[in-house]
Design a protein around this motif. Structure first.
Motif, short mmCIF file in Angstrom:
data_model
loop_
_atom_site.label_atom_id
_atom_site.label_comp_id
_atom_site.label_asym_id
_atom_site.label_seq_id
_atom_site.Cartn_x
_atom_site.Cartn_y
_atom_site.Cartn_z
N ARG A 112 -2.80 -6.81 0.04
CA ARG A 112 -2.36 -7.04 -1.34
C ARG A 112 -1.06 -7.83 -1.32
O ARG A 112 -0.27 -7.74 -0.38
CB ARG A 112 -2.17 -5.72 -2.09
CG ARG A 112 -1.06 -4.84 -1.52
CD ARG A 112 -0.94 -3.55 -2.32
NE ARG A 112 -2.16 -2.77 -2.22
CZ ARG A 112 -2.39 -1.68 -2.95
NH1 ARG A 112 -1.48 -1.28 -3.82
NH2 ARG A 112 -3.50 -0.99 -2.80
N ASN A 114 2.82 -9.06 -2.60
CA ASN A 114 4.03 -8.43 -3.11
C ASN A 114 4.35 -9.10 -4.44
O ASN A 114 4.96 -10.17 -4.51
CB ASN A 114 5.19 -8.62 -2.12
CG ASN A 114 6.39 -7.76 -2.46
OD1 ASN A 114 6.64 -7.45 -3.63
ND2 ASN A 114 7.14 -7.36 -1.45
N TRP A 115 3.92 -8.46 -5.51
CA TRP A 115 4.01 -9.09 -6.83
C TRP A 115 5.45 -9.29 -7.28
O TRP A 115 5.75 -10.26 -7.97
CB TRP A 115 3.25 -8.24 -7.85
CG TRP A 115 1.77 -8.29 -7.65
CD1 TRP A 115 0.99 -7.44 -6.94
CD2 TRP A 115 0.88 -9.30 -8.15
NE1 TRP A 115 -0.31 -7.83 -6.96
CE2 TRP A 115 -0.41 -8.95 -7.70
CE3 TRP A 115 1.05 -10.42 -8.93
CZ2 TRP A 115 -1.54 -9.72 -8.02
CZ3 TRP A 115 -0.06 -11.19 -9.26
CH2 TRP A 115 -1.33 -10.85 -8.80
N GLY A 119 6.84 -12.90 -7.98
CA GLY A 119 7.29 -13.13 -9.35
C GLY A 119 8.72 -13.65 -9.42
O GLY A 119 9.03 -14.51 -10.25
N GLY A 181 2.89 -12.38 -13.05
CA GLY A 181 2.24 -11.44 -12.15
C GLY A 181 3.03 -10.17 -11.95
O GLY A 181 2.50 -9.19 -11.42
N ILE A 182 4.31 -10.16 -12.36
CA ILE A 182 5.10 -8.93 -12.24
C ILE A 182 4.54 -7.84 -13.15
O ILE A 182 4.69 -6.64 -12.86
CB ILE A 182 6.58 -9.22 -12.58
CG1 ILE A 182 7.18 -10.13 -11.50
CG2 ILE A 182 7.40 -7.96 -12.69
CD1 ILE A 182 8.63 -10.45 -11.69
N ARG A 184 2.36 -5.52 -13.78
CA ARG A 184 1.30 -4.82 -13.07
C ARG A 184 0.65 -3.81 -14.01
O ARG A 184 1.25 -2.83 -14.42
CB ARG A 184 1.86 -4.10 -11.85
CG ARG A 184 2.65 -5.01 -10.91
CD ARG A 184 3.21 -4.25 -9.73
NE ARG A 184 2.15 -3.65 -8.93
CZ ARG A 184 2.35 -2.92 -7.85
NH1 ARG A 184 3.59 -2.68 -7.45
NH2 ARG A 184 1.34 -2.43 -7.17
N GLY A 188 -4.77 -3.97 -11.47
CA GLY A 188 -5.05 -5.27 -10.89
C GLY A 188 -6.20 -6.00 -11.52
O GLY A 188 -6.48 -7.13 -11.15
N ARG A 191 -5.41 -9.28 -13.10
CA ARG A 191 -5.00 -10.33 -12.16
C ARG A 191 -6.18 -10.81 -11.32
O ARG A 191 -6.00 -11.53 -10.37
CB ARG A 191 -3.90 -9.80 -11.24
CG ARG A 191 -2.68 -9.33 -11.98
CD ARG A 191 -1.56 -9.02 -11.00
NE ARG A 191 -1.89 -7.89 -10.15
CZ ARG A 191 -1.57 -6.64 -10.41
NH1 ARG A 191 -0.96 -6.35 -11.53
NH2 ARG A 191 -1.88 -5.67 -9.57
#
Length: 255
Positions: A112, A114-115, A119, A181-182, A184, A188, A191
């Motif tokens: 995954r 690291n949003w 961001g 994308g931050i 959350r 998911g 996204r």
């Protein structure tokens, strides 16, 4: 929750738009063509002057060789020139920093991304685009009044202004898309992420079931002798060799 290893589309979009904007902004910064002056007094009709934020060049329509490093204290002493120099250079530096921060946050080798890191890199790229648009828009607004020119001079927009606008918009769009994308939410799903087990289940449903082919057996079944009916008459008719009774009767008669 383990998700599929597909890189989110918003990161792909941002990492494509940001380098494109960086190249366009770099060209707009170093090239001496923010505006072009034609129909200059006391000069030939084919002579024109190209003015940028770092250099001034004189060229002609009949020659490809330009004379650069021209001095114009009134032009370079204008406030917009100093502001444009500082903001354009700062925009390039911030774009590089934003890419350096965003790239480790994008998932390329992990389960995954690291949003938060990605961001923040998108936020820096967004700010670099804003720092590009500000001097470009300001210069365009006062294009005719950057320096005092004769009313007969034809002032035209240079290609650096167009490239600067396009590069700044690319960086703003790419940085903004990466920054959102931050947020959350929904595990998911917003996204475009999908669980690995769901992906595998959908693939298994799409694959057709193997076709069953019946192969005939090569072993012959044995027939039960008692199930076949024979008659004595048929045996007598099919005999093609002398029977024992006939041979014994002939031997008796001969004796």
């Amino acid at each position: 929750m383990r998700v599929s290893l597909r890189t989110p589309g918003i990161f792909i979009f941002g990492l494509v738009m940001a380098p494109c904007g960086l190249v366009l902004d770099l060209t707009a910064t170093v090239a001496p063509n923010w505006r072009t002056l034609h129909n200059l007094p006391n000069t030939a009709s084919d002579v024109f002057i190209q003015q940028g934020i770092w250099d001034i060049c004189r060229g002609t329509s009949t020659s490809t060789r330009d004379q650069c490093n021209l001095q114009d204290t009134s032009y370079f002493g204008n406030q917009i020139i100093e502001v444009a120099q500082g903001l354009m250079v700062a925009s390039l530096i911030v774009t590089l920093i934003g890419l350096a921060v965003a790239i480790p946050g994008v998932r390329c080798w992990r389960d995954r991304p690291n949003w938060v890191v990605a961001g923040m890199g998108g936020l820096l790229i967004f700010l670099s685009g804003v720092m590009t648009i500000i001097p470009i828009a300001w210069y365009t607004h006062i294009l005719q009044n950057v320096t005092t020119v004769s009313p007969t001079v034809d002032v035209r927009v240079g290609y650096c202004i167009i490239l600067g606008y396009i590069g700044g918009i690319f960086e703003i769009l790419g940085g903004f898309v990466m920054f959102i994308g931050i947020c959350r939410c929904c595990g998911g799903k917003n996204r475009g992420e999908t669980r690995v087990d769901e992906v595998q289940a959908s693939r298994s449903r799409q694959q057709p079931l193997p076709r069953r082919v019946e192969v005939p057996s090569l072993t012959r079944g044995r027939t039960n002798p008692s199930s076949v009916a024979y008659s004595n008459d048929s045996l007598d008719e099919d005999v093609s060799f002398p029977r024992k009774t006939d041979v014994e009767s002939k031997f008796t008669v001969a004796v």
